[in-house]
Design an enzyme around this catalytic site. Structure first.
Site: not given
Ligand code: HPA
Length: 285
Positions: A36, A67, A89, A91-92, A119, A222-223, A246, A260
């Site tokens: 990302s 993306h 992903h 989740y997509e 990320a 998530m990847s 984060n 996001h």
């Molecule tokens: N959780 C899950 N996926 C992420 C996060 C998070 O805090 N930050 C960036 N991708």
């Protein structure tokens, strides 16, 4: 779900690889999956050969903001490589075999090293937003729940039925990455730890974050993990880097919320450091 056979035949991966080889003279040994907001790495390539995913036979297409969705061949610091600008992903809504489709194509193109970037949210209390974490190991949470990309028929031309994962992240490449980070002044924000993948797209609850910390995860995302599993299955050496965008919410009294936009903002801030690090590292391979 896939049936008794996996979703794609060997010949389908081969069709994609053959098509790409007919379209470009590049024969990269290194493939990079840009996470990302990290697609800027592909912009750094010289003598680019760009293929939007939608033009590549059988390639899936990308939907998430940040993306771009193209395969970029070219030279990074004089070394031929291919970048996925935008990944797929789970989740997509993609099948787990679709998520990992490009990795087998890379293998058939002759790629030997896969560099994965992403990320991630920091679970480890000593990590700061903007840190870069070298992935030492992973926890495949979707795999715990039956979503492993190697489920289904095993194709021996890719690899063995029961591949080892205790050496997923190449020791030599990790040493090289640490050395490069030190040499280029990234040492103060460079970490090494464990990446845990959750399916997403929800960010984690406080209880989930606490559980993941107890399991030994340093960051959550998530990847990445499905691609690494498939890469190791076909013998690619893997290097993984997470950008901590984060800190996860670990306190019920906190008013912070993972989102996001924050992820993309931090990525923008630190992406150039990460991209430079990879470019310098490639020149040492
Ligand atoms: N959780 C899950 N996926 C992420 C996060 C998070 O805090 N930050 C960036 N991708």
């Amino acid at each position: 779900m896939f049936t008794e056979a996996s979703l794609y035949s060997f010949e389908e991966y081969q069709d994609t690889a053959k098509w790409l080889m007919s379209q470009t003279k590049n024969r990269p040994k290194v493939a990079i999956i840009c996470g990302s907001g990290l697609g800027g790495l592909a912009e750094m390539l010289d003598d680019k050969n760009v293929f939007p995913y939608k033009d590549i036979p059988r390639f899936p297409t990308s939907t998430v903001v940040g993306h771009e969705g193209q395969l970029v061949f070219g030279k990074l610091n004089g070394h031929e490589c291919v970048c996925m600008q935008g990944r797929f992903h789970f989740y997509e809504g993609y099948n787990i075999h679709t998520v990992t489709y490009p990795v087998r194509v890379f293998f058939l193109l002759g790629v030997e090293i896969l560099i994965v970037t992403n990320a991630a949210g920091g679970l480890n209390g000593s990590y700061s937003v903007g840190d870069i974490m070298l992935i030492k190991d992973h926890i495949n949470m979707p795999g715990f729940a039956g979503q492993n990309p190697l489920c289904g028929h095993n194709e021996p031309r890719f690899g063995v039925r029961f591949p080892c994962m205790s050496d997923a992240y190449d020791r030599e490449l990790r040493a090289l990455a640490k050395e490069t980070a030190e040499e280029h002044g990234c040492g103060s924000f460079f970490q090494e730890g464990v990446y845990c993948m959750l399916a997403g797209p929800t960010y984690e609850t406080v209880a989930e974050c606490r559980a993941l910390q107890k399991l030994g995860a340093d960051v959550v995302g998530m990847s990445t993990v499905p691609e690494v599993v498939v890469a190791r299955h076909c013998g690619l050496r893997v290097l993984g880097l997470s950008l901590i965008t984060n800190k996860v919410v670990i306190d019920y009294d906190s008013s912070e919320k993972a989102n996001h936009e924050e992820v993309l903002k931090t990525t923008k801030h630190r992406a150039t450091d990460l991209q430079r690090l990879i470019s310098q590292l490639i020149s040492k391979l």
